[in-house]
Enzyme design. Structure first.
Site, PDB file in Angstrom:
ATOM      1  N   ASP A 159      -6.739  -1.288  -4.540  1.00 31.43           N
ATOM      2  CA  ASP A 159      -8.002  -0.976  -3.815  1.00 31.43           C
ATOM      3  C   ASP A 159      -8.994   0.414  -4.412  1.00 31.43           C
ATOM      4  OD1 ASP A 159      -7.510  -2.797  -1.608  1.00 31.43           O
ATOM      5  OD2 ASP A 159      -5.862  -1.037  -1.082  1.00 31.43           O
ATOM      6  N   ASP A 187       0.772  -1.088   0.245  1.00 30.67           N
ATOM      7  CA  ASP A 187      -0.305  -0.021  -0.085  1.00 30.67           C
ATOM      8  C   ASP A 187       0.546   1.724  -0.047  1.00 30.67           C
ATOM      9  OD1 ASP A 187      -2.357  -1.510   0.560  1.00 30.67           O
ATOM     10  OD2 ASP A 187      -2.237  -1.666   2.523  1.00 30.67           O
TER      11      ASP A 187
END
Length: 201
Positions: A144, A126
């Site tokens: 995401d 991330d």
């Protein structure tokens, strides 16, 4: 049998272009930030006053949940997410609207992007971090974003389709009412004409 195979082939061909494109974008973005952020001070690249690119490995699920159970969770979520992706692909094959087809394609593309991370790197990378004053949003990635976009498309498509079906049903109901009223008028007129004819006789 042949029509079914043809439909499966066409669905695979159309969806593959979307899914593969999204996976490539996701993996290239992760590769670039992994390669560049690891050498930055504090493993961070500041873009704006509210947006940073950070070097973060997510060993849990979304938003870092269950990271303390990493040795179990990674294998579990590899299996469960693979099953979910297969089920979503099945739903996509059965989809009857462009909206649902696109929505499932985005969700699958994002899910596959994160699955690749888990399989080859053991965790999901991330890097996008939004924050404002004392509020800090959980770090996420483009995969995401694709999943979120897909869910939004599916929700919008569901309500749009539902509205069309309701309007069509209402139109059919109105037509049935009009036909019933017309039939009633015809019967009434016929009865009146019969009475007039009997009086004339």
């Amino acid at each position: 049998m042949l029509p079914l195979l043809k439909k499966l082939y066409l669905t695979f061909a159309r969806s593959s272009r979307i899914i593969i494109t999204l996976v490539i974008i996701d993996q290239l973005s992760k590769w670039w930030f992994i390669d560049n952020l690891r050498w930055k001070p504090d493993l961070m690249l500041k873009f704006t006053s509210f947006l940073n690119m950070v070097y973060t490995w997510n060993y849990g699920i979304s938003f870092g949940l269950m990271r303390e159970y990493y040795q179990y969770s990674n294998a579990i979520f590899l299996i469960t997410n693979t099953i979910i992706v297969c089920y979503l692909y099945y739903l996509m094959i059965r989809s009857k609207t462009i909206g649902s087809f696109a929505g499932y394609s985005f969700v699958i593309g994002g899910a596959v992007g994160n699955l690749i991370d888990r399989f080859f790197r053991g965790a999901v990378f991330d890097f996008i971090h939004f924050h404002y004053q004392n509020y800090s949003f959980p770090v996420f990635n483009l995969a995401d974003c694709f999943i979120t976009i897909g869910v939004i498309i599916l929700i919008e498509d569901y309500y749009s389709t539902k509205k069309v079906i309701e309007e069509k049903a209402k139109g059919n109901y109105d037509n049935a009412q009009i036909e019933a009223m017309a039939e009633k008028i015809r019967n009434t007129d016929k009865g009146g004409n019969d009475k007039i004819a009997s009086l004339q006789n």
